[in-house]
Structures are given as C-alpha cells and as structure tokens.
Write an enzyme that holds these catalytic residues in place. Structure first.
Site, PDB file in Angstrom:
ATOM      1  N   SER A 260       0.844  -1.187   0.000  1.00 50.94           N
ATOM      2  CA  SER A 260       0.000   0.000   0.000  1.00 50.94           C
ATOM      3  C   SER A 260       0.881   1.239   0.000  1.00 50.94           C
ATOM      4  CB  SER A 260      -0.892   0.015   1.232  1.00 50.94           C
ATOM      5  OG  SER A 260      -0.123   0.425   2.339  1.00 50.94           O
ATOM      6  N   LYS A 261       0.311   2.328  -0.549  1.00 59.21           N
ATOM      7  CA  LYS A 261       1.167   3.487  -0.779  1.00 59.21           C
ATOM      8  C   LYS A 261       1.634   4.165   0.496  1.00 59.21           C
ATOM      9  CE  LYS A 261      -2.720   6.498  -1.883  1.00 59.21           C
ATOM     10  NZ  LYS A 261      -3.346   7.204  -2.982  1.00 59.21           N
ATOM     11  N   ARG A 262       1.041   3.813   1.604  1.00 61.02           N
ATOM     12  CA  ARG A 262       1.516   4.372   2.867  1.00 61.02           C
ATOM     13  C   ARG A 262       2.816   3.721   3.304  1.00 61.02           C
ATOM     14  NH1 ARG A 262      -1.624   5.921   8.107  1.00 61.02           N
ATOM     15  NH2 ARG A 262      -1.320   8.129   7.761  1.00 61.02           N
ATOM     16  N   ASP A 415       0.621  13.290  -1.153  1.00 54.29           N
ATOM     17  CA  ASP A 415       0.089  12.454  -2.229  1.00 54.29           C
ATOM     18  C   ASP A 415      -1.151  13.094  -2.847  1.00 54.29           C
ATOM     19  OD1 ASP A 415      -0.022  10.121  -3.817  1.00 54.29           O
ATOM     20  OD2 ASP A 415      -1.702   9.416  -2.604  1.00 54.29           O
TER      21      ASP A 415
END
Ligand code: GLU
Length: 486
Positions: A260-262, A415
C-alpha cells in the site's frame, strides 16, 4: 447460466485503470499478463479508462498511467490515445450507452428504479449498524409497479437504478486460475447500476464495455472477486455469454500484507526515479506468480510470450521483494554495453533536463564545479542514511511513535496534492503544522533533515519540487520507519 466463451483462439483482453492516482505497480503487473496473453494468442490488448467517478478522476493521472505503461513496453492496440473500432475508450464519454442499457434491464424486469433518498439510506445503515446486521439495501423499491415507477421518474423524482439480484440460490462461475467459485445470492446487495446523476457505477459500465468491446478474458486482480457475482448476474440479465474469468493474486509484502502506498513505494514512477530499468521491472513483475520453467528468472518479454500458459501461473500471493528487484536490475545493468549504460544514466538524472531543475538552487552556492556533486549528492540518491543525523530527527515534545504517525500523515497529504510544486508544498506543510500545532520552525528543520540528510540546503520546498514527489515521499516513509525503530 449463459455459456462461457471458448478459451481458445485470439483473445481480446483489457486493462481498465481508474485515473485516480499515480501509476500503480499492481496495474503494471495486471497489464503485463493481459499483454502477454494477447500476444500469445495473436489477439488484441485494449486500454480503457474507467473514469466514471468524476470527483476522483484526474487527467494528469491518466497521462501518467499511459506514459508509465508505455515506458514498460506494454503497448496497447486500442485505447483513448490510439483510437480503435470500439471507442470511445474513456467511460466518461460513453454515458448514453450505459443509460440505454439500464433502461433495457428495467424493461426486462432485471433492474428497478429506487427512489429512496440519501437520508433514508443513511437511516437504514444506522439501524443496521445498531443491530450489528450486515449492510445492504432492504429492497423497498423493488416492489413498486412499473407504471408507477415510470410516472414518478417522468415527474422528475430523483432515482437510482438497482440490479434485481435473485433472492436465493447461488451464483457460480469458473475462474481460470481458481476453479469454481460461488456466492450465495442472499449475500449480494441489489447493487446500484446507475447513480441519480445518470452516471453508471463501476459494475454496469465495466460489464457493458467488456461486452461491447468484445473482451473474451477478464484478467484482473483478486480484489475484484467479490464484484464478480454482480458481473455474472449482469451478463445473465443481458443474456450475454460470460468472458473467461482470471483473477490474479495481489502483490504482497514479504510479511504477506498487501502493498500500500503508505508503507511502500507503489508508483511505477518511483522505480523509474531510483533508476530501475523498465525491462528489469517488467521481468520482475513477470516472475510474480509466473514460473518460466526450470530455475530461470531472467527472460525477455518475447521469451515470456513464447512459453506462456495459465498453467504456469500460481495463485500463492506473489512477494514484491525490493531486494529481489535490485538483483534483477543488476542483471539487466550487466547486460548493457558501456555506451548503453552511459545513455541510460543520462536519461535518468545526468541529463540536461534534470540539471536545469537544479541550477536555480546551486548557481549561488558553488564557487567551483568540483563543489557541485558534493553539495548536490542527495539529488542523485534514493534513500538516505539517517545514522549521522539520528539525534536531530526529532521535534521537541513529540514522542517517536507520534512523530512517525505525523510523517506518514504528511506522506498522504503530499500524495493528495494536485501539483507537486514548491508553492503548493509550502501551503500544505504550513497547514499541516497548524493542524497539528507544531511550530513551523521545528517541522521545517525536521523535513530538511529527512529530505536532504543535512541541516543546511537550498530552500526546502524548492528542493522537494526538484527531487520530485516519489523520492520526497519515499524519504519521509523511510525516516518514519527509522524514527519508529529507534
Ligand atoms: N477500474 C477498475 C480498476 O481500477 C477495473 C477493474 C477490472 O479490471 O474490472 O482496476
């Protein structure tokens, strides 16, 4: 149930990204398998933009997705930029097609107009929440007789169109990788097909387009399995043959959690910015869940097409292991001639374009050229080693665990920015400091250390802009992990 399309002959396949963010490695992974299968069977690979969520769709995201896939060499035969016989290839330009199809389903008694107001639906959800019951529409409008339903619509009452899901029985389909799958219809909600503004939902638009575009195989990520019963029911409701379903496993971290982008860099642009060669990334994605045969892991796109079959694809969660990707990249670097490698480095960050971005930051900071690289090294680095500045990675009064959370929140804020430019970054960062009641002086000092590894640098936000979104955010994530592990 309508018969399945035959699993032979030239395939028509598609990738259907929603342009709501950066080009995701998961999209590239699915695109690769679609591309390879299309080429293997002598068929076509279609690119369709699923932008019916107007609030979240961005033109810039579409442009980045297309250019990232092209960078990887996964070119499409039909799409919004190259055209084709089944256009338009952007769902936002196909509105009347979906409305016609929704009307057809209403006329056939397979779908119905729902006049429930957002307030009623909210109340229903609150009651279900209180009763700890499963969420779902209670089908109140399903009983309204067709004449009355038409009259109310014509009188201008707002409505959505819902699929009339059979109340009992099961919906079963065959997945090429997973065998038979089924869902109890009682678990399937009367899905909204058309929203009150006349825009279709993903389910209707996706099925109508796959049929209209002659798609023979739907090859997509496993996260869509729970939508598939709705799609199967829609194919049945229209009386259309189903495509062959292929649900590929999601890419996982070595600890098996979903990427996940986190937590991870998931944007293809990140990998380009840290100097991964497109062929290496393509090959790395190719070994996720696919075995070439023997122990062979390094292979060209043509070689993959040559040996490809679904029997060589497994559904055990493929591990997106960055060390493995570095190893793969090393194999490709070693294959380059000295000329090719020099050119690749120039294309990466040693060319005129990137240097020009740095000139406003360094013209007043160097007296001799030999000072440039030592002063600007962090513009050519990916991750930074924070050990030498460890003591200083703090904000007075904030504990490490809390600081980690704050940095990750800032990663999300950055983001969400429309443009990764100094002015926007400054506004967002000041607003963040304000929200969190942190002195800007302290936050800016910390960010300078995180982004450059030093206490003095050119202006912070210009530095972030020149480094770019991917590297900046990656450094924030790395620093967050570093702080938490202290
Ligand atoms: N628009 C969906 C996505 O963003 C497409 C899913 C599918 O392939 O059906 O991935």
């Amino acid at each position: 149930m309508a018969s399945e399309r035959r699993d032979a002959g030239p395939a028509r396949v598609r990738i259907a990204p929603s342009p709501t963010g950066d080009p995701h490695v998961g999209t590239a992974y699915i695109a690769l398998f679609n591309y390879v299968f299309a080429r293997k069977t002598g068929g076509q690979f279609v690119l369709r933009i699923e932008d019916t969520d107007r609030a979240r769709s961005r033109a810039d995201s579409e442009r980045k997705i297309l250019s990232a896939l092209r960078w990887l060499g996964l070119t499409w035969d039909e799409g919004p930029d190259v055209g084709g016989p089944h256009g338009p290839y952007r769902q936002s330009e196909r509105g009347p097609i979906y409305r016609d199809h929704a009307e057809q389903l209403i006329a056939a008694g397979k779908a119905y107009r729902c006049f429930c107001t957002p307030e009623r639906l909210e109340q229903l959800r609150a009651e279900q929440r209180a009763a700890k019951a499963a969420f779902g529409y209670d089908r109140r409008c399903r009983g309204i007789d067709t004449g009355e339903s038409r009259r109310r619509a014509e009188a201008g009452e707002p409505y959505t169109v819902r699929l009339a899901v059979p109340r009992d029985g099961t919906t079963t389909w065959h997945d090429r990788l997973r065998g038979p799958l089924s869902f109890d219809n009682a678990q399937v909600d009367d899905q909204i097909l058309l929203k009150s503004d006349g825009m279709p939902t993903y389910h209707l638009a996706n099925v109508v387009d796959d049929h209209a575009m002659g798609i023979t195989h739907v090859i997509r990520a496993e996260e869509w399995i729970s939508s598939t019963p709705k799609h199967v029911l829609l194919y049945d409701a229209f009386g259309w043959p189903q495509p062959v379903w292929v649900h590929m496993s999601l890419l996982r971290n070595p600890d098996k959690s979903k990427i996940s982008k986190r937590k991870n860099p998931v944007s293809i642009d990140y990998y380009r910015d840290v100097g991964i060669l497109p062929d290496a990334l393509r090959n790395f994605l190719g070994i996720m869940g696919f075995s070439f045969g023997g122990d062979r892991e390094v292979f060209s796109l043509d070689e993959m097409i040559d040996v490809f079959s679904w029997d060589k694809v497994s559904v055990g969660g493929p591990v997106f292991d960055l060390d493995k990707l570095r190893w793969m990249n090393e194999q490709y670097i070693h294959q380059l001639s000295h000329e090719q490698l020099a050119d690749a480095l120039i294309d990466w960050r040693l060319g005129r374009d990137y240097l020009l971005r740095l000139m406003p930051l360094f013209r007043e900071r160097i007296k001799r050229f030999d000072e440039f690289i030592p002063a600007a090294w962090y513009f050519f680095a990916g991750e930074i080693d924070y050990a030498p500045v460890a003591e200083k990675l703090t904000i007075p009064g904030i504990k490490p665990a809390q600081l980690r959370k704050l940095l990750l929140e800032l990663v999300d804020r950055y983001d969400a920015l429309e443009a990764f430019r100094a002015a926007e970054l400054e506004v967002a960062t000041r607003a963040f400091a304000d929200d969190k009641q942190i002195k800007t002086k302290h936050l800016f000092m910390l960010l300078r250390l995180v982004v450059t590894g030093r206490t003095a640098s050119p202006p912070l936000f210009d530095t972030m802009e020149a480094l770019g979104k991917e590297i900046t955010r990656a450094r924030l994530r790395t620093a967050a992990a570093w702080i938490a592990g202290r």
